[in-house]
Motif scaffolding. Structure first.
Motif, PDB file in Angstrom:
ATOM      1  N   TYR A  18      15.620  11.929 107.860  1.00 31.37           N
ATOM      2  CA  TYR A  18      16.037  11.105 106.725  1.00 31.37           C
ATOM      3  C   TYR A  18      17.413  10.488 106.976  1.00 31.37           C
ATOM      4  O   TYR A  18      18.353  11.187 107.351  1.00 31.37           O
ATOM      5  CB  TYR A  18      16.107  11.949 105.452  1.00 31.37           C
ATOM      6  CG  TYR A  18      14.800  12.602 105.072  1.00 31.37           C
ATOM      7  CD1 TYR A  18      13.839  11.923 104.328  1.00 31.37           C
ATOM      8  CD2 TYR A  18      14.538  13.920 105.455  1.00 31.37           C
ATOM      9  CE1 TYR A  18      12.643  12.526 103.985  1.00 31.37           C
ATOM     10  CE2 TYR A  18      13.335  14.532 105.104  1.00 31.37           C
ATOM     11  CZ  TYR A  18      12.399  13.826 104.375  1.00 31.37           C
ATOM     12  OH  TYR A  18      11.203  14.426 104.042  1.00 31.37           O
TER      13      TYR A  18
ATOM     14  N   GLU B 252      18.620   6.752  97.853  1.00 28.63           N
ATOM     15  CA  GLU B 252      17.693   5.903  98.603  1.00 28.63           C
ATOM     16  C   GLU B 252      17.789   6.299 100.072  1.00 28.63           C
ATOM     17  O   GLU B 252      18.904   6.461 100.595  1.00 28.63           O
ATOM     18  CB  GLU B 252      18.059   4.423  98.456  1.00 28.63           C
ATOM     19  CG  GLU B 252      18.011   3.915  97.024  1.00 28.63           C
ATOM     20  CD  GLU B 252      18.532   2.486  96.927  1.00 28.63           C
ATOM     21  OE1 GLU B 252      18.151   1.662  97.803  1.00 28.63           O
ATOM     22  OE2 GLU B 252      19.311   2.201  96.014  1.00 28.63           O
TER      23      GLU B 252
ATOM     24  N   ILE C 290      10.236   4.130 106.659  1.00 21.32           N
ATOM     25  CA  ILE C 290       9.668   4.192 105.307  1.00 21.32           C
ATOM     26  C   ILE C 290      10.828   4.265 104.320  1.00 21.32           C
ATOM     27  O   ILE C 290      11.674   5.159 104.408  1.00 21.32           O
ATOM     28  CB  ILE C 290       8.766   5.435 105.135  1.00 21.32           C
ATOM     29  CG1 ILE C 290       7.619   5.417 106.135  1.00 21.32           C
ATOM     30  CG2 ILE C 290       8.227   5.512 103.697  1.00 21.32           C
ATOM     31  CD1 ILE C 290       6.851   6.728 106.215  1.00 21.32           C
ATOM     32  N   TYR C 291      10.882   3.322 103.417  1.00 23.13           N
ATOM     33  CA  TYR C 291      11.939   3.296 102.395  1.00 23.13           C
ATOM     34  C   TYR C 291      11.464   4.053 101.169  1.00 23.13           C
ATOM     35  O   TYR C 291      10.339   3.867 100.700  1.00 23.13           O
ATOM     36  CB  TYR C 291      12.272   1.851 102.029  1.00 23.13           C
ATOM     37  CG  TYR C 291      13.172   1.701 100.823  1.00 23.13           C
ATOM     38  CD1 TYR C 291      14.537   1.908 100.919  1.00 23.13           C
ATOM     39  CD2 TYR C 291      12.640   1.358  99.581  1.00 23.13           C
ATOM     40  CE1 TYR C 291      15.364   1.759  99.821  1.00 23.13           C
ATOM     41  CE2 TYR C 291      13.456   1.215  98.468  1.00 23.13           C
ATOM     42  CZ  TYR C 291      14.817   1.415  98.595  1.00 23.13           C
ATOM     43  OH  TYR C 291      15.634   1.284  97.495  1.00 23.13           O
ATOM     44  N   LYS C 292      12.319   4.941 100.668  1.00 21.23           N
ATOM     45  CA  LYS C 292      11.907   5.721  99.493  1.00 21.23           C
ATOM     46  C   LYS C 292      13.118   6.072  98.626  1.00 21.23           C
ATOM     47  O   LYS C 292      14.219   6.310  99.138  1.00 21.23           O
ATOM     48  CB  LYS C 292      11.187   7.001  99.921  1.00 21.23           C
ATOM     49  CG  LYS C 292      10.455   7.694  98.779  1.00 21.23           C
ATOM     50  CD  LYS C 292       9.472   8.733  99.288  1.00 21.23           C
ATOM     51  CE  LYS C 292       8.705   9.367  98.134  1.00 21.23           C
ATOM     52  NZ  LYS C 292       7.734  10.377  98.610  1.00 21.23           N
ATOM     53  N   LYS C 293      12.865   6.102  97.318  1.00 20.74           N
ATOM     54  CA  LYS C 293      13.891   6.516  96.367  1.00 20.74           C
ATOM     55  C   LYS C 293      13.590   7.934  95.889  1.00 20.74           C
ATOM     56  O   LYS C 293      12.425   8.315  95.709  1.00 20.74           O
ATOM     57  CB  LYS C 293      13.915   5.576  95.155  1.00 20.74           C
ATOM     58  CG  LYS C 293      14.401   4.171  95.460  1.00 20.74           C
ATOM     59  CD  LYS C 293      14.439   3.336  94.176  1.00 20.74           C
ATOM     60  CE  LYS C 293      14.966   1.940  94.434  1.00 20.74           C
ATOM     61  NZ  LYS C 293      15.027   1.142  93.183  1.00 20.74           N
ATOM     62  N   PHE C 294      14.653   8.714  95.667  1.00 19.33           N
ATOM     63  CA  PHE C 294      14.518  10.061  95.117  1.00 19.33           C
ATOM     64  C   PHE C 294      15.450  10.202  93.921  1.00 19.33           C
ATOM     65  O   PHE C 294      16.601   9.770  93.973  1.00 19.33           O
ATOM     66  CB  PHE C 294      14.867  11.116  96.170  1.00 19.33           C
ATOM     67  CG  PHE C 294      13.853  11.221  97.284  1.00 19.33           C
ATOM     68  CD1 PHE C 294      12.756  12.049  97.163  1.00 19.33           C
ATOM     69  CD2 PHE C 294      14.007  10.468  98.434  1.00 19.33           C
ATOM     70  CE1 PHE C 294      11.821  12.140  98.187  1.00 19.33           C
ATOM     71  CE2 PHE C 294      13.079  10.546  99.463  1.00 19.33           C
ATOM     72  CZ  PHE C 294      11.985  11.385  99.335  1.00 19.33           C
TER      73      PHE C 294
ATOM     74  N   LEU D 280      13.155  16.497  98.779  1.00 19.83           N
ATOM     75  CA  LEU D 280      12.575  15.790  99.906  1.00 19.83           C
ATOM     76  C   LEU D 280      11.792  16.781 100.764  1.00 19.83           C
ATOM     77  O   LEU D 280      10.830  16.417 101.437  1.00 19.83           O
ATOM     78  CB  LEU D 280      13.655  15.132 100.761  1.00 19.83           C
ATOM     79  CG  LEU D 280      14.406  13.931 100.178  1.00 19.83           C
ATOM     80  CD1 LEU D 280      15.387  14.338  99.091  1.00 19.83           C
ATOM     81  CD2 LEU D 280      15.144  13.172 101.269  1.00 19.83           C
TER      82      LEU D 280
END
Length: 199
Positions: free
Chosen positions: A52, A105, A31-35, A41
């Motif tokens: 992660y 990312e 799962i690709y995610k931006k913070f 997180l």
């Protein structure tokens, strides 16, 4: 294959070899995610559900002592993994926070997905075993590190992780070293004086 996957596939290739089909299966589980900077997180009290992998940015894992002091356990920069595996394995609330120090990312992968991949792609189990062994070695070194004097910890930190200073605040470095910011400033000043003498 998305360009986003380049970094993680390159990291894996340093340890094991996957076929193109295995790479596709693995990437489909990510799962690709931006913070955003300062976004969490994981927060203490939550059950950690993912491991992660940092594509870009910097994360910090820390716990808060009863007196409100933050104790940084580790940082994670590009191509590093970070998680609370005790919480994930035992489905127990985490005592840690994982926070983005920069806009970051990441790839996220859940425990159940990993378990399936271990069966489907044995090479991935080998890869993660190497990652976990390296993490265990780092933990052992961390225990010895914490038993040293403040000055010894600072000098060892600068020798091995001096480049951290370019991306982290003095407050967070002090938290990682287990000292106050004032002590860190004193140690830095002493080191500067010692360097001047040796010129």
């Amino acid at each position: 294959m998305s360009v986003h996957y380049d970094s993680i596939l390159k990291h894996i290739s340093q340890h094991v070899t996957l076929s193109d089909q295995e790479k596709n299966i693995f990437c489909s589980a990510l799962i690709y995610k931006k913070f955003r900077r300062k976004q969490y997180l994981l927060q203490d009290g939550e059950i950690c559900s993912h491991d992660y992998f940092v594509i870009r940015g910097c994360l910090r894992q820390y716990e808060v002592s009863p007196n409100g002091r933050e104790n940084t356990v580790q940082f994670a920069f590009e191509n590093w993994w970070i998680s609370d595996w005790y919480s994930m394995l035992h489905a127990q609330p985490s005592v840690y926070n994982i926070e983005a120090m920069e806009n970051s990312e990441v790839f996220m992968i859940g425990k159940n997905e990993l378990e399936k991949l271990y069966i489907e792609i044995p090479q991935l189990e080998r890869y993660f075993r190497k990652i976990f062994l390296n993490a265990f070695v780092s933990l052992q070194k961390r225990i010895l590190f914490q038993q040293k004097t403040a000055e010894e910890r600072y000098l060892e930190f600068m020798k091995n992780y001096g480049w951290f200073e370019q991306r982290l605040s003095q407050q967070h470095i002090a938290s990682f070293l287990g000292i106050t910011r004032e002590t860190l400033n004193r140690l830095k000043g002493q080191q500067y004086k010692d360097n001047e003498k040796n010129l």
